[in-house]
Write a protein that holds these residues in place. Structure first.
Motif, PDB file in Angstrom:
ATOM      1  N   MET A   1       0.851  -1.161   0.000  1.00 65.49           N
ATOM      2  CA  MET A   1       0.000   0.000   0.000  1.00 65.49           C
ATOM      3  C   MET A   1       0.899   1.227   0.000  1.00 65.49           C
ATOM      4  O   MET A   1       1.738   1.373   0.878  1.00 65.49           O
ATOM      5  N   ALA A   2       0.697   2.068  -0.943  1.00 69.13           N
ATOM      6  CA  ALA A   2       1.447   3.319  -0.957  1.00 69.13           C
ATOM      7  C   ALA A   2       0.804   4.317  -0.009  1.00 69.13           C
ATOM      8  O   ALA A   2       1.488   5.094   0.653  1.00 69.13           O
ATOM      9  N   LYS A   3      -0.513   4.251   0.087  1.00 66.43           N
ATOM     10  CA  LYS A   3      -1.255   5.216   0.890  1.00 66.43           C
ATOM     11  C   LYS A   3      -2.518   4.531   1.408  1.00 66.43           C
ATOM     12  O   LYS A   3      -3.114   3.710   0.721  1.00 66.43           O
ATOM     13  N   GLY A  14      -6.828  -1.776   9.690  1.00 66.35           N
ATOM     14  CA  GLY A  14      -5.500  -1.657  10.268  1.00 66.35           C
ATOM     15  C   GLY A  14      -4.367  -1.639   9.265  1.00 66.35           C
ATOM     16  O   GLY A  14      -3.203  -1.761   9.636  1.00 66.35           O
ATOM     17  N   LEU A  15      -4.691  -1.497   7.966  1.00 63.25           N
ATOM     18  CA  LEU A  15      -3.637  -1.404   6.956  1.00 63.25           C
ATOM     19  C   LEU A  15      -2.808  -0.151   7.182  1.00 63.25           C
ATOM     20  O   LEU A  15      -3.324   0.885   7.601  1.00 63.25           O
ATOM     21  N   LYS A  16      -1.534  -0.269   6.883  1.00 68.58           N
ATOM     22  CA  LYS A  16      -0.614   0.856   7.019  1.00 68.58           C
ATOM     23  C   LYS A  16       0.143   1.041   5.709  1.00 68.58           C
ATOM     24  O   LYS A  16       0.303   0.088   4.941  1.00 68.58           O
ATOM     25  N   PRO A  17       0.620   2.277   5.457  1.00 65.98           N
ATOM     26  CA  PRO A  17       1.438   2.483   4.266  1.00 65.98           C
ATOM     27  C   PRO A  17       2.609   1.492   4.280  1.00 65.98           C
ATOM     28  O   PRO A  17       3.128   1.143   5.339  1.00 65.98           O
ATOM     29  N   ASP A  18       2.993   1.031   3.138  1.00 70.30           N
ATOM     30  CA  ASP A  18       4.075   0.061   2.932  1.00 70.30           C
ATOM     31  C   ASP A  18       3.673  -1.379   3.242  1.00 70.30           C
ATOM     32  O   ASP A  18       4.483  -2.280   3.083  1.00 70.30           O
TER      33      ASP A  18
END
Length: 66
Positions: A1-3, A14-18
């Protein structure tokens, strides 16, 4: 995920960048389009996800609106 957009299903899960999404609903995914399709096409309210974060697998769940 970039953003990860604030307030999005990914942020709520709970996804986070990267994070790298590896599976959604038990199926491997490679592209963002595949992730979106898996979530939209599923009849399940909760979608388990496997992501790679800092070299380790993390298990999250997306709660899809009814």
């Amino acid at each position: 995920m970039a953003k990860v957009a604030e307030g999005s299903l990914g942020a709520q899960a709970g996804l986070k960048p990267d994070d790298v999404i590896l599976e959604v609903g038990g199926r491997p995914v490679v592209t963002a389009e595949q992730v979106i399709k898996q979530v939209k096409d599923s009849e399940r309210h909760f979608q388990p996800q496997v992501v790679e974060r800092s070299g380790e697998r993390q298990y999250l769940s997306i709660e899809r609106p009814r």
